[in-house]
Design a protein around this motif. Structure first.
Motif, PDB file in Angstrom:
ATOM      1  N   VAL A 165       0.708  -1.041  -0.211  1.00 44.35           N
ATOM      2  CA  VAL A 165       0.073   0.040  -0.007  1.00 44.35           C
ATOM      3  C   VAL A 165       0.982   1.412   0.129  1.00 44.35           C
ATOM      4  O   VAL A 165       1.780   1.440   0.760  1.00 44.35           O
ATOM      5  N   TRP A 166       0.531   2.181  -0.948  1.00 46.19           N
ATOM      6  CA  TRP A 166       1.104   3.453  -0.860  1.00 46.19           C
ATOM      7  C   TRP A 166       0.269   4.394  -0.086  1.00 46.19           C
ATOM      8  O   TRP A 166      -1.017   4.254  -0.055  1.00 46.19           O
ATOM      9  N   ILE A 167       1.062   5.472   0.747  1.00 41.91           N
ATOM     10  CA  ILE A 167       0.359   6.429   1.732  1.00 41.91           C
ATOM     11  C   ILE A 167       0.796   7.870   1.035  1.00 41.91           C
ATOM     12  O   ILE A 167       1.921   8.133   0.521  1.00 41.91           O
ATOM     13  N   GLY A 168      -0.334   8.576   0.979  1.00 43.74           N
ATOM     14  CA  GLY A 168      -0.291   9.864   0.620  1.00 43.74           C
ATOM     15  C   GLY A 168      -0.555  10.829   1.581  1.00 43.74           C
ATOM     16  O   GLY A 168      -1.510  10.627   2.285  1.00 43.74           O
ATOM     17  N   ARG A 169       0.665  11.749   1.768  1.00 42.51           N
ATOM     18  CA  ARG A 169       0.329  12.818   2.789  1.00 42.51           C
ATOM     19  C   ARG A 169       0.932  14.323   2.043  1.00 42.51           C
ATOM     20  O   ARG A 169       1.995  14.140   1.578  1.00 42.51           O
ATOM     21  N   GLN A 170       0.139  15.299   1.931  1.00 44.45           N
ATOM     22  CA  GLN A 170       0.733  16.737   1.509  1.00 44.45           C
ATOM     23  C   GLN A 170       1.275  16.593   0.152  1.00 44.45           C
ATOM     24  O   GLN A 170       2.327  17.153  -0.152  1.00 44.45           O
TER      25      GLN A 170
END
Length: 255
Positions: free
Chosen positions: A3-8
């Motif tokens: 899983v990739w995580i997206g932040r800002q």
């Protein structure tokens, strides 16, 4: 599943599903953080992807427990998993093998191969070995200097990179950090590797950088002590993405 995580507006990962679940339970990831995996049409909040995972509620306060500041200080002392002497030597050996390739290219381009061939011919002809060795050192001075510079740049750039490790350290799942466990700057990485550079310049065994690891409390080598750095177990990929400075951008991410 990864899983990739997206932040800002930044993408972190990929991370294993079990890591994501653990970080959601521990609160290191927010359920509002965005996630994406192969086959998913669009980014989704982690609360949608993992609806059953929620932060574990904190334990009931203990009035007899030591002050919070003392607990925090104690945690900081024991939280890091320091890399040991043989782990670091193993990483150094892997890096040494990798560096052989550019060093050989530099030797070939700067006449080192011809100098070596000439030295072997003199050795076989029973020539004056003192003079032959002196001639060889003079002829390979440029290629030796190039090899030293290549090695210095290699360590400095890789240890200041987003991976925080050279390929040798990555192979053994190690990373270089400051005393707070954070990524080091290019300037600190350059300073850290001055000891390694000097050991090469003066012909010392590079392992001397690591000897202090055997007796220092935080398993720091000479270059670590000089630059106030640590070498820890666990690659950057095994860590949760950094927490954002503010929550104003949470919920939006452009891949």
């Amino acid at each position: 599943m990864e899983v990739w995580i997206g932040r800002q507006g930044e993408r972190h990962g990929p991370y294993r599903e079990d890591q994501i679940r653990e970080w959601l339970r521990s609160g290191q990831l927010s359920r509002d953080d965005l996630g994406w995996y192969d086959g998913l049409a669009d980014w989704q909040p982690l609360s949608v992807l993992f609806p059953q995972e929620r932060p574990t509620p904190p334990p009931t306060p203990n009035i007899y427990a030591p002050p919070q500041a003392a607990v925090h200080m104690s945690a900081n002392v024991t939280a890091f998993d320091y890399a040991g002497f043989w782990q670091r030597v193993g990483a150094w050996i892997i890096d040494l093998i990798i560096l052989t390739i550019p060093s050989m290219i530099a030797a070939y381009m700067l006449g080192g191969v011809e100098a070596y061939t000439h030295f072997i011919a003199q050795f076989q002809s029973n020539a004056d070995m003192t003079k032959a060795l002196h001639d060889y050192v003079d002829a390979t001075e440029s290629s030796t200097f190039a090899s030293i510079i290549i090695t210095y740049i290699y360590y400095t750039l890789f240890e200041a990179s987003k991976w925080q490790a050279t390929p040798g350290k990555l192979a053994l799942r190690l990373r270089v950090t400051d005393l707070d466990g954070q990524r080091i700057s290019f300037v600190r990485s350059a300073g850290r590797n001055v000891v390694r550079l000097m050991s090469l310049v003066f012909g010392l065994i590079p392992v001397i950088c690591y000897l202090a690891v055997a007796w220092t409390q935080r398993k720091q080598g000479l270059h670590d002590l000089m630059a106030s750095t640590l070498v820890l177990n666990g690659s950057v990929q095994a860590l949760p993405p950094p927490r954002p400075q503010s929550s104003s951008d949470r919920g939006s991410f452009n891949a």
